[in-house]
Design a protein around this motif. Structure first.
Motif, mmCIF file in Angstrom:
data_model
loop_
_atom_site.group_PDB
_atom_site.id
_atom_site.type_symbol
_atom_site.label_atom_id
_atom_site.label_comp_id
_atom_site.label_asym_id
_atom_site.label_seq_id
_atom_site.Cartn_x
_atom_site.Cartn_y
_atom_site.Cartn_z
ATOM 1 N N ILE A 63 0.845 -1.179 0.000
ATOM 2 C CA ILE A 63 0.000 0.000 0.000
ATOM 3 C C ILE A 63 0.888 1.239 0.000
ATOM 4 C CG2 ILE A 63 -1.849 -1.149 1.264
ATOM 5 C CD1 ILE A 63 -0.859 0.516 3.729
ATOM 6 N N ASP A 64 0.263 2.388 -0.156
ATOM 7 C CA ASP A 64 0.957 3.659 -0.085
ATOM 8 C C ASP A 64 1.254 3.945 1.379
ATOM 9 O OD1 ASP A 64 1.769 6.290 -0.014
ATOM 10 O OD2 ASP A 64 0.326 6.950 -1.530
ATOM 11 N N GLU A 65 2.503 3.705 1.813
ATOM 12 C CA GLU A 65 2.846 3.851 3.218
ATOM 13 C C GLU A 65 2.709 5.295 3.683
ATOM 14 O OE1 GLU A 65 6.649 2.184 4.055
ATOM 15 O OE2 GLU A 65 6.173 0.267 3.094
ATOM 16 N N ALA A 66 3.039 6.250 2.811
ATOM 17 C CA ALA A 66 2.926 7.655 3.189
ATOM 18 C C ALA A 66 1.468 8.019 3.461
ATOM 19 C CB ALA A 66 3.501 8.547 2.093
ATOM 20 N N ALA A 67 0.561 7.517 2.611
ATOM 21 C CA ALA A 67 -0.864 7.794 2.805
ATOM 22 C C ALA A 67 -1.362 7.150 4.092
ATOM 23 C CB ALA A 67 -1.666 7.288 1.612
ATOM 24 N N SER A 68 -0.878 5.955 4.386
ATOM 25 C CA SER A 68 -1.266 5.269 5.617
ATOM 26 C C SER A 68 -0.787 6.040 6.842
ATOM 27 C CB SER A 68 -0.686 3.848 5.624
ATOM 28 O OG SER A 68 -1.059 3.152 6.788
ATOM 29 N N ASP A 69 0.443 6.561 6.793
ATOM 30 C CA ASP A 69 0.971 7.344 7.910
ATOM 31 C C ASP A 69 0.173 8.636 8.086
ATOM 32 O OD1 ASP A 69 2.902 5.461 8.407
ATOM 33 O OD2 ASP A 69 4.517 6.541 7.392
ATOM 34 N N ARG A 70 -0.221 9.260 6.965
ATOM 35 C CA ARG A 70 -1.009 10.497 7.064
ATOM 36 C C ARG A 70 -2.373 10.220 7.686
ATOM 37 N NH1 ARG A 70 1.265 11.415 1.911
ATOM 38 N NH2 ARG A 70 -0.642 10.679 0.893
ATOM 39 N N ARG A 71 -3.001 9.117 7.299
ATOM 40 C CA ARG A 71 -4.317 8.764 7.847
ATOM 41 C C ARG A 71 -4.219 8.513 9.347
ATOM 42 N NH1 ARG A 71 -6.340 4.809 9.964
ATOM 43 N NH2 ARG A 71 -4.492 3.552 9.538
ATOM 44 N N LEU A 72 -3.177 7.786 9.753
ATOM 45 C CA LEU A 72 -2.984 7.503 11.174
ATOM 46 C C LEU A 72 -2.719 8.791 11.950
ATOM 47 C CD1 LEU A 72 -2.617 5.497 13.488
ATOM 48 C CD2 LEU A 72 -0.251 5.179 12.758
ATOM 49 N N GLY A 73 -1.864 9.651 11.405
ATOM 50 C CA GLY A 73 -1.561 10.913 12.066
ATOM 51 C C GLY A 73 -2.778 11.807 12.200
ATOM 52 N N GLU A 74 -3.610 11.830 11.167
ATOM 53 C CA GLU A 74 -4.836 12.628 11.213
ATOM 54 C C GLU A 74 -5.772 12.116 12.302
ATOM 55 O OE1 GLU A 74 -7.537 15.668 9.665
ATOM 56 O OE2 GLU A 74 -5.379 15.324 9.669
ATOM 57 N N SER A 75 -5.839 10.793 12.467
ATOM 58 C CA SER A 75 -6.683 10.207 13.511
ATOM 59 C C SER A 75 -6.213 10.651 14.888
ATOM 60 C CB SER A 75 -6.663 8.674 13.418
ATOM 61 O OG SER A 75 -7.211 8.228 12.201
ATOM 62 N N VAL A 76 -4.903 10.638 15.104
ATOM 63 C CA VAL A 76 -4.348 11.065 16.391
ATOM 64 C C VAL A 76 -4.637 12.540 16.631
ATOM 65 C CG1 VAL A 76 -2.218 11.412 17.711
ATOM 66 C CG2 VAL A 76 -2.538 9.304 16.392
ATOM 67 N N ARG A 77 -4.413 13.368 15.604
ATOM 68 C CA ARG A 77 -4.607 14.813 15.760
ATOM 69 C C ARG A 77 -6.062 15.167 16.066
ATOM 70 N NH1 ARG A 77 -6.210 19.063 12.772
ATOM 71 N NH2 ARG A 77 -6.550 17.750 10.937
ATOM 72 N N LEU A 78 -7.003 14.586 15.317
ATOM 73 C CA LEU A 78 -8.419 14.896 15.525
ATOM 74 C C LEU A 78 -8.881 14.441 16.905
ATOM 75 C CD1 LEU A 78 -9.950 14.059 12.025
ATOM 76 C CD2 LEU A 78 -9.591 16.311 13.047
ATOM 77 N N LEU A 79 -8.429 13.262 17.318
ATOM 78 C CA LEU A 79 -8.823 12.772 18.635
ATOM 79 C C LEU A 79 -8.252 13.661 19.734
ATOM 80 C CD1 LEU A 79 -10.352 10.592 20.135
ATOM 81 C CD2 LEU A 79 -8.325 9.154 20.040
ATOM 82 N N ARG A 80 -6.999 14.069 19.582
ATOM 83 C CA ARG A 80 -6.383 14.968 20.565
ATOM 84 C C ARG A 80 -7.151 16.277 20.655
ATOM 85 N NH1 ARG A 80 -3.177 19.225 20.003
ATOM 86 N NH2 ARG A 80 -2.626 18.806 17.821
ATOM 87 N N GLN A 81 -7.489 16.861 19.493
ATOM 88 C CA GLN A 81 -8.193 18.137 19.477
ATOM 89 C C GLN A 81 -9.607 18.000 20.049
ATOM 90 O OE1 GLN A 81 -7.826 19.299 15.351
ATOM 91 N NE2 GLN A 81 -5.877 20.350 15.709
ATOM 92 N N ASN A 82 -10.267 16.888 19.743
ATOM 93 C CA ASN A 82 -11.616 16.671 20.275
ATOM 94 C C ASN A 82 -11.612 16.550 21.797
ATOM 95 O OD1 ASN A 82 -12.788 16.757 17.739
ATOM 96 N ND2 ASN A 82 -12.781 14.545 17.457
ATOM 97 N N MET A 83 -10.498 16.078 22.341
ATOM 98 C CA MET A 83 -10.375 15.967 23.797
ATOM 99 C C MET A 83 -9.863 17.261 24.423
ATOM 100 S SD MET A 83 -8.834 12.095 24.266
ATOM 101 C CE MET A 83 -8.918 12.189 26.078
ATOM 102 N N GLY A 84 -9.554 18.251 23.579
ATOM 103 C CA GLY A 84 -9.080 19.530 24.089
ATOM 104 C C GLY A 84 -7.674 19.478 24.652
ATOM 105 N N LEU A 85 -6.846 18.580 24.114
ATOM 106 C CA LEU A 85 -5.489 18.415 24.623
ATOM 107 C C LEU A 85 -4.481 19.138 23.728
ATOM 108 C CD1 LEU A 85 -5.494 14.591 25.458
ATOM 109 C CD2 LEU A 85 -5.921 16.499 27.026
ATOM 110 N N SER A 86 -3.523 19.777 24.346
ATOM 111 C CA SER A 86 -2.407 20.335 23.596
ATOM 112 C C SER A 86 -1.395 19.236 23.318
ATOM 113 C CB SER A 86 -1.736 21.456 24.399
ATOM 114 O OG SER A 86 -1.145 20.914 25.576
ATOM 115 N N LEU A 87 -0.445 19.512 22.437
ATOM 116 C CA LEU A 87 0.633 18.556 22.197
ATOM 117 C C LEU A 87 1.394 18.280 23.494
ATOM 118 C CD1 LEU A 87 2.107 19.829 18.806
ATOM 119 C CD2 LEU A 87 1.011 17.615 19.185
ATOM 120 N N GLN A 88 1.597 19.340 24.268
ATOM 121 C CA GLN A 88 2.327 19.188 25.522
ATOM 122 C C GLN A 88 1.594 18.265 26.481
ATOM 123 O OE1 GLN A 88 1.715 21.978 23.932
ATOM 124 N NE2 GLN A 88 3.590 23.225 23.770
#
Length: 203
Positions: free
Chosen positions: A15-40
């Motif tokens: 599969i397109d590994e770059a696309a898979s990494d982007r999808r996974l990263g987007e999932s982490v980012r959206l979940l973090r933002q929905n929980m109101g968490l900063s990166l820190q």
């Protein structure tokens, strides 16, 4: 040889590994933002560096099994949350057909995870792991609440429990509290397949 051929035949297509990494990263980012968490704050909860999380969210890095487990605990979701979408077709409440397994490819770690549990919420996670030659959960030990168990279907698994290595062959099984520092790898030049069961809450 027959076992090796079967393992090779079961390996999903590239599969397109770059696309898979982007999808996974987007999932982490959206979940973090929905929980109101900063990166820190997420970094503090997961015990990971801000730089690592930032790279993951931008699809510039692929997490190890250990890193993904730490993120899932910090974000209060099962690891299966990060898997690829289910294949087209009906989704029975209690059954997972072989052709409908959701996948998670952690290619740099040499790990392919296939979810064996239905999507419905539950306390138990169950996967089939395929470890390529040299594949591992990551370079560091992890521990958390809960319990883990598994069964080696084929190949060799080196399971490290509290810094002690155990070599398991096809037909061997295990169970241990997740509070025991643990990691695993495949020290051979042939693939390994394991049924892996996790209960991330304290038994």
């Amino acid at each position: 040889m027959k076992e090796q051929a079967e393992l090779t035949a079961r390996t999903p297509p590239e599969i397109d590994e770059a696309a898979s990494d982007r999808r996974l990263g987007e999932s982490v980012r959206l979940l973090r933002q929905n929980m109101g968490l900063s990166l820190q704050e997420l970094g503090r909860r997961a015990g990971l560096s801000i730089g690592m999380i930032s790279q993951l969210e931008r699809g510039l890095a692929t997490p190890s099994v250990r890193t993904l487990r730490l993120l899932s605990l910090a974000l209060q979701v099962p690891i299966s949350f990060f898997f690829e979408e289910r294949a087209e077709g009906p989704s029975p409440r209690y059954i997972v057909r072989r052709g409908q397994r959701r996948l998670l490819r952690l290619t740099p770690s040499g790990v392919l995870k296939e979810s064996l549990a239905p999507d419905a919420p539950g306390q138990m996670e169950m996967y089939e792991l395929t470890l390529s030659a040299g594949g591992s959960s990551g370079p560091d030990f992890v521990k958390h609440q809960g319990e883990k168990a598994g069964y080696v279907l084929a190949g060799t698994l080196r399971l490290w429990l509290d810094h002690e290595a155990h070599l398991l062959e096809a037909g061997d099984s295990f169970r241990f509290p997740s509070t025991v520092p643990h990691m695993f790898d495949n020290p051979t030049d042939a693939p390994t397949r394991i049924v892996w069961i996790t209960n991330p809450v304290e038994p």
